[in-house]
Design a protein around this motif. Structure first.
Motif, PDB file in Angstrom:
ATOM      1  N   VAL A 137     -27.444  10.548  74.121  1.00 49.31           N
ATOM      2  CA  VAL A 137     -28.245  11.466  74.935  1.00 49.31           C
ATOM      3  C   VAL A 137     -27.998  11.249  76.418  1.00 49.31           C
ATOM      4  O   VAL A 137     -27.863  12.201  77.196  1.00 49.31           O
ATOM      5  CB  VAL A 137     -29.741  11.304  74.608  1.00 49.31           C
ATOM      6  N   SER A 138     -27.914   9.988  76.831  1.00 48.07           N
ATOM      7  CA  SER A 138     -27.667   9.672  78.245  1.00 48.07           C
ATOM      8  C   SER A 138     -26.315  10.212  78.703  1.00 48.07           C
ATOM      9  O   SER A 138     -26.178  10.725  79.819  1.00 48.07           O
ATOM     10  CB  SER A 138     -27.724   8.155  78.462  1.00 48.07           C
ATOM     11  N   LEU A 139     -25.313  10.119  77.851  1.00 47.77           N
ATOM     12  CA  LEU A 139     -23.979  10.621  78.196  1.00 47.77           C
ATOM     13  C   LEU A 139     -23.976  12.143  78.285  1.00 47.77           C
ATOM     14  O   LEU A 139     -23.301  12.715  79.143  1.00 47.77           O
ATOM     15  CB  LEU A 139     -22.968  10.149  77.147  1.00 47.77           C
ATOM     16  N   VAL A 140     -24.752  12.791  77.400  1.00 43.53           N
ATOM     17  CA  VAL A 140     -24.842  14.254  77.461  1.00 43.53           C
ATOM     18  C   VAL A 140     -25.511  14.689  78.746  1.00 43.53           C
ATOM     19  O   VAL A 140     -25.085  15.650  79.403  1.00 43.53           O
ATOM     20  CB  VAL A 140     -25.616  14.796  76.246  1.00 43.53           C
ATOM     21  N   LYS A 141     -26.557  13.979  79.155  1.00 39.98           N
ATOM     22  CA  LYS A 141     -27.287  14.345  80.373  1.00 39.98           C
ATOM     23  C   LYS A 141     -26.444  14.170  81.633  1.00 39.98           C
ATOM     24  O   LYS A 141     -26.720  14.793  82.654  1.00 39.98           O
ATOM     25  CB  LYS A 141     -28.573  13.528  80.471  1.00 39.98           C
ATOM     26  N   LYS A 142     -25.438  13.337  81.566  1.00 36.15           N
ATOM     27  CA  LYS A 142     -24.522  13.221  82.703  1.00 36.15           C
ATOM     28  C   LYS A 142     -23.689  14.485  82.856  1.00 36.15           C
ATOM     29  O   LYS A 142     -23.261  14.827  83.957  1.00 36.15           O
ATOM     30  CB  LYS A 142     -23.605  12.011  82.509  1.00 36.15           C
ATOM     31  N   GLU A 143     -23.467  15.172  81.728  1.00 36.35           N
ATOM     32  CA  GLU A 143     -22.720  16.433  81.762  1.00 36.35           C
ATOM     33  C   GLU A 143     -23.643  17.620  82.053  1.00 36.35           C
ATOM     34  O   GLU A 143     -23.235  18.587  82.687  1.00 36.35           O
ATOM     35  CB  GLU A 143     -22.020  16.653  80.411  1.00 36.35           C
ATOM     36  N   ASN A 144     -24.874  17.533  81.570  1.00 33.96           N
ATOM     37  CA  ASN A 144     -25.846  18.609  81.761  1.00 33.96           C
ATOM     38  C   ASN A 144     -27.233  17.990  81.879  1.00 33.96           C
ATOM     39  O   ASN A 144     -27.878  17.680  80.888  1.00 33.96           O
ATOM     40  CB  ASN A 144     -25.792  19.588  80.586  1.00 33.96           C
TER      41      ASN A 144
END
Length: 210
Positions: A137-144
């Motif tokens: 989830v943290s990695l996804v939030k870096k993208e969006n």
């Protein structure tokens, strides 16, 4: 042998759903399934049937011992909410948040999509998924950064947070009334007796947390 394996898989899936239902009904954090229920089941199986049987309790792998990543999508099409299977990818080595993110990112790219199209993510409480630094989830939030995340067992919480003020006021009163009834066993028994006299379909209330 194939028939036996399929039946075991079906039973494991059914047991998983039943446990998820129990967690939701008890209003416990969804992480209790990973931190308490799974270790308890492993200890019971190992004690009664041995170490080999204990390995089959881990439902994150298939019968061949390979980790499978299953992804489902929900979107609006012609004013209808559509739930659809998205992809199944094998995680050949480790199953960290980075591995999951990389695998899914590659698939999104192959079908012409990006993380900017993602509005929300429903997942479980596994560290690989919700870790604050390297979790999926943290990695996804870096993208969006606008992506909303929720546990897949508690999606109703998201609805409660986005309803209108009028409905929220009504919901707040309902929560207070239910919690008042469930605060003492005597109150619960008296309420059940009242429902029985009124010939109500249900006699009990679920505990509601704010």
């Amino acid at each position: 042998m194939l028939s036996k394996k399929v039946k075991v898989s079906d039973k494991a899936q059914e047991a998983s759903y039943l446990i998820a239902e129990l967690v939701v009904k008890s209003m416990k954090p969804h992480t209790i399934a990973e931190t308490l229920i799974l270790p308890a089941c492993s200890a019971i199986v190992k004690t009664k049937f041995g170490s080999e049987a204990e390995k089959e309790v881990d439902e994150s792998t298939d019968i061949g011992g390979m980790a499978q990543l299953l992804v489902f999508v929900r979107y609006i099409h012609d004013v209808k909410i559509v739930n659809q299977f998205f992809c199944c990818k094998e995680l050949k080595e480790t199953t960290t948040g980075k591995d999951i993110f990389s695998t899914l990112s590659e698939y999104l790219k192959s079908v012409g999509l990006s993380w900017q199209s993602c509005v929300g993510i429903c997942t479980d409480g596994a560290p690989a998924m919700i870790g604050s630094i390297k979790g999926f989830v943290s990695l996804v939030k870096k993208e969006n950064s606008s992506v909303i995340t929720r546990c897949f067992l508690h999606r109703e919480v998201l609805v409660a947070e986005t309803i209108s003020n009028d409905l929220k006021s009504v919901l707040g009163k309902v929560v207070k009334m239910v919690n008042f009834m469930k605060s003492r066993l005597l109150k619960s028994r008296l309420f059940a007796k009242l429902c029985e006299e009124l010939e109500a379909k249900h006699l009990n209330l679920f505990y509601i947390r704010k």
